[in-house]
Design a protein around this motif. Structure first.
Motif, PDB file in Angstrom:
ATOM      1  N   LEU A 157       0.768  -1.316  -0.037  1.00  0.00           N
ATOM      2  CA  LEU A 157      -0.101  -0.104   0.083  1.00  0.00           C
ATOM      3  C   LEU A 157       0.867   1.176   0.074  1.00  0.00           C
ATOM      4  O   LEU A 157       1.726   1.281   0.738  1.00  0.00           O
ATOM      5  CB  LEU A 157      -1.017  -0.072   1.141  1.00  0.00           C
ATOM      6  N   HIS A 158       0.495   2.316  -0.996  1.00  0.00           N
ATOM      7  CA  HIS A 158       1.151   3.355  -0.873  1.00  0.00           C
ATOM      8  C   HIS A 158       0.229   4.432  -0.379  1.00  0.00           C
ATOM      9  O   HIS A 158      -0.806   4.625  -1.164  1.00  0.00           O
ATOM     10  CB  HIS A 158       1.625   3.626  -2.385  1.00  0.00           C
ATOM     11  N   GLY A 159       0.732   5.108   0.773  1.00  0.00           N
ATOM     12  CA  GLY A 159      -0.306   5.968   1.281  1.00  0.00           C
ATOM     13  C   GLY A 159       0.184   6.712   2.580  1.00  0.00           C
ATOM     14  O   GLY A 159       1.301   6.759   2.790  1.00  0.00           O
ATOM     15  N   VAL A 160      -0.804   6.771   3.652  1.00  0.00           N
ATOM     16  CA  VAL A 160      -0.479   7.655   4.667  1.00  0.00           C
ATOM     17  C   VAL A 160      -1.199   6.973   5.968  1.00  0.00           C
ATOM     18  O   VAL A 160      -2.217   6.047   5.776  1.00  0.00           O
ATOM     19  CB  VAL A 160      -0.794   9.071   4.405  1.00  0.00           C
ATOM     20  N   ALA A 161      -0.967   7.501   6.995  1.00  0.00           N
ATOM     21  CA  ALA A 161      -1.378   7.021   8.296  1.00  0.00           C
ATOM     22  C   ALA A 161      -2.472   8.281   8.801  1.00  0.00           C
ATOM     23  O   ALA A 161      -2.045   9.410   8.788  1.00  0.00           O
ATOM     24  CB  ALA A 161      -0.386   6.735   9.341  1.00  0.00           C
ATOM     25  N   VAL A 162      -3.660   7.711   9.190  1.00  0.00           N
ATOM     26  CA  VAL A 162      -4.721   8.498   9.629  1.00  0.00           C
ATOM     27  C   VAL A 162      -5.357   8.172  11.163  1.00  0.00           C
ATOM     28  O   VAL A 162      -5.204   6.808  11.241  1.00  0.00           O
ATOM     29  CB  VAL A 162      -5.711   8.924   8.591  1.00  0.00           C
ATOM     30  N   SER A 163      -5.876   9.028  11.755  1.00  0.00           N
ATOM     31  CA  SER A 163      -6.422   8.646  13.139  1.00  0.00           C
ATOM     32  C   SER A 163      -7.862   7.869  12.747  1.00  0.00           C
ATOM     33  O   SER A 163      -8.367   8.179  11.699  1.00  0.00           O
ATOM     34  CB  SER A 163      -6.723   9.887  13.645  1.00  0.00           C
ATOM     35  N   PRO A 164      -8.124   6.770  13.686  1.00  0.00           N
ATOM     36  CA  PRO A 164      -9.357   6.255  13.427  1.00  0.00           C
ATOM     37  C   PRO A 164     -10.614   6.829  12.857  1.00  0.00           C
ATOM     38  O   PRO A 164     -11.393   6.387  12.321  1.00  0.00           O
ATOM     39  CB  PRO A 164      -9.482   5.482  14.625  1.00  0.00           C
ATOM     40  N   GLY A 165     -10.587   8.126  13.371  1.00  0.00           N
ATOM     41  CA  GLY A 165     -11.992   8.917  13.102  1.00  0.00           C
ATOM     42  C   GLY A 165     -12.038   9.746  11.889  1.00  0.00           C
ATOM     43  O   GLY A 165     -12.768  10.596  11.496  1.00  0.00           O
ATOM     44  N   ALA A 166     -10.592   9.797  11.413  1.00  0.00           N
ATOM     45  CA  ALA A 166     -10.315  10.668  10.125  1.00  0.00           C
ATOM     46  C   ALA A 166     -11.493  10.195   9.116  1.00  0.00           C
ATOM     47  O   ALA A 166     -11.693   8.997   8.721  1.00  0.00           O
ATOM     48  CB  ALA A 166      -9.383  10.484   9.669  1.00  0.00           C
ATOM     49  N   ALA A 167     -11.914  11.143   8.179  1.00  0.00           N
ATOM     50  CA  ALA A 167     -12.510  10.906   7.040  1.00  0.00           C
ATOM     51  C   ALA A 167     -11.789  10.294   6.015  1.00  0.00           C
ATOM     52  O   ALA A 167     -10.829  10.918   5.755  1.00  0.00           O
ATOM     53  CB  ALA A 167     -13.534  12.236   6.575  1.00  0.00           C
ATOM     54  N   VAL A 168     -12.138   9.252   5.147  1.00  0.00           N
ATOM     55  CA  VAL A 168     -11.321   8.796   4.175  1.00  0.00           C
ATOM     56  C   VAL A 168     -12.207   8.581   2.823  1.00  0.00           C
ATOM     57  O   VAL A 168     -13.266   8.125   2.947  1.00  0.00           O
ATOM     58  CB  VAL A 168     -11.073   6.933   4.327  1.00  0.00           C
ATOM     59  N   PRO A 169     -11.512   9.272   1.935  1.00  0.00           N
ATOM     60  CA  PRO A 169     -12.399   9.054   0.520  1.00  0.00           C
ATOM     61  C   PRO A 169     -12.661   7.836   0.142  1.00  0.00           C
ATOM     62  O   PRO A 169     -11.838   6.639   0.454  1.00  0.00           O
ATOM     63  CB  PRO A 169     -11.205   9.866  -0.344  1.00  0.00           C
ATOM     64  N   GLY A 170     -13.594   7.473  -0.371  1.00  0.00           N
ATOM     65  CA  GLY A 170     -13.971   6.025  -0.882  1.00  0.00           C
ATOM     66  C   GLY A 170     -13.334   5.377  -1.768  1.00  0.00           C
ATOM     67  O   GLY A 170     -13.561   3.902  -1.984  1.00  0.00           O
ATOM     68  N   ASP A 171     -12.564   6.146  -2.572  1.00  0.00           N
ATOM     69  CA  ASP A 171     -11.631   5.540  -3.747  1.00  0.00           C
ATOM     70  C   ASP A 171     -10.190   4.979  -3.169  1.00  0.00           C
ATOM     71  O   ASP A 171      -9.620   4.509  -3.990  1.00  0.00           O
ATOM     72  CB  ASP A 171     -11.295   6.539  -4.732  1.00  0.00           C
ATOM     73  N   LEU A 172      -9.912   5.262  -1.851  1.00  0.00           N
ATOM     74  CA  LEU A 172      -8.826   4.700  -1.214  1.00  0.00           C
ATOM     75  C   LEU A 172      -8.985   3.153  -0.573  1.00  0.00           C
ATOM     76  O   LEU A 172     -10.068   2.938   0.072  1.00  0.00           O
ATOM     77  CB  LEU A 172      -8.125   5.661  -0.342  1.00  0.00           C
ATOM     78  N   ASP A 173      -7.859   2.510  -0.256  1.00  0.00           N
ATOM     79  CA  ASP A 173      -7.714   1.280   0.261  1.00  0.00           C
ATOM     80  C   ASP A 173      -7.545   1.554   1.631  1.00  0.00           C
ATOM     81  O   ASP A 173      -6.937   2.488   2.061  1.00  0.00           O
ATOM     82  CB  ASP A 173      -7.002   0.231  -0.476  1.00  0.00           C
ATOM     83  N   VAL A 174      -7.928   0.631   2.349  1.00  0.00           N
ATOM     84  CA  VAL A 174      -7.720   0.884   4.094  1.00  0.00           C
ATOM     85  C   VAL A 174      -7.173  -0.252   4.735  1.00  0.00           C
ATOM     86  O   VAL A 174      -7.786  -1.357   4.378  1.00  0.00           O
ATOM     87  CB  VAL A 174      -9.197   1.477   4.749  1.00  0.00           C
TER      88      VAL A 174
END
Length: 291
Positions: free
Chosen positions: A202-219
């Protein structure tokens, strides 16, 4: 850890006539199967499963050449239910079937019994810290790719370069927690870290559990836990891969920590314009080796 690996080799020898129970061996040695497999493959240069197979076929080859019993008897005595299954495994190791080897005396590819020894290394200190990290999420673009131990992984390179420049900027704006910056995440790895086995990158970033995540991204959701964080600087990816190997050969054997399941994360903190050099942090999920 060195003594544990040597005892593991002894346990392999005791089980060459049947299935080898890695989980039971890890329990006897006071560690986890996950950590044991990773340390063995890193130090031996081959997966534990491959070593077991090679040793079993090495011992079986001696019985085949002696010719004192039928091939079915040899197969059964070494844990195979048929001469066909035994023959496939035998040929995969030796490059010839057991019948040919019995007739010609070879070819044979012998796997010696391993013995691990402590060597004096560690003359260069490893820049390491232990981080207690609350739960976080890894978000970005994921792909299944084969594992490559040395050099640039062309499959990962293709995956990342296919992203438009503005997507890297969008991802960086989303990140709001450690590990900081753009991340290279390896998840769902083969326990033996076999070359060519598949993993999720995965090429990405770390976010806090409550952060809004765009629907086109893998989690990838990551539970709270401790991490060993190794800082590296130098030619990329060579310096990073050297540090990765040194965690097994130097750091884990001399520190009271072991690996636990979870993603392995590389945070690129600084880099040259052509990515020939970089300063990185390698994040490995750990737990105390004595519970």
């Amino acid at each position: 850890m060195i003594s544990a690996l040597n005892r593991l080799v002894d346990l392999v020898e005791e089980s060459l006539g049947g299935d080898f129970d890695v989980k039971a061996a890890a329990k006897e040695l006071g560690t986890t199967e996950y950590h044991l497999r990773r340390m063995f493959s890193s130090l031996a240069g081959m997966p534990l499963s491959e070593y077991v197979r090679r040793r079993r076929m090495t011992v079986a080859a001696a019985a085949v050449v002696r010719g004192e019993e039928g091939l079915l008897s040899v197969a059964v005595r070494h844990g195979y239910g048929s001469t066909e299954a035994f023959g496939r495994a035998f040929r995969a190791v030796h490059g010839a079937g057991p019948g040919d080897v019995r007739r010609d005396g070879g070819p044979l590819r012998t796997q010696p019994q391993l013995r691990f020894r402590l060597t004096v290394e560690g003359n260069l200190p490893m820049d390491t810290r232990i981080a207690d990290q609350p739960a976080f999420r890894l978000v970005g673009h994921a792909a299944r790719v084969p594992l490559v131990h040395e050099g640039v992984n062309p499959h990962i390179q293709q995956h990342v370069t296919a992203l438009p420049p503005e997507e890297h900027l969008r991802l960086k704006d989303l990140g709001d927690t450690e590990p900081a910056g753009l991340l290279a995440v390896s998840d769902d790895l083969d326990p033996d870290r076999a070359e060519g086995s598949e993993l999720t990158y995965l090429h990405g970033v770390a976010v806090s559990p409550g952060a809004a995540v765009p629907g086109d991204l893998d989690v990838i959701d990551v539970a709270a836990g401790r991490w060993a964080v190794f800082r590296t600087s130098g030619p990329y990816p060579q310096a990073l891969q050297t540090a990765w190997a040194a965690t097994a050969t130097e750091w884990f054997p001399s520190n009271p920590w072991r690996l636990r399941p979870g993603p392995e994360i590389v945070a690129v903190l600084e880099r040259a314009a052509d990515f020939s050099t970089a300063t990185c942090e390698l994040w490995l999920p750990v737990e105390p080796s004595v519970q």
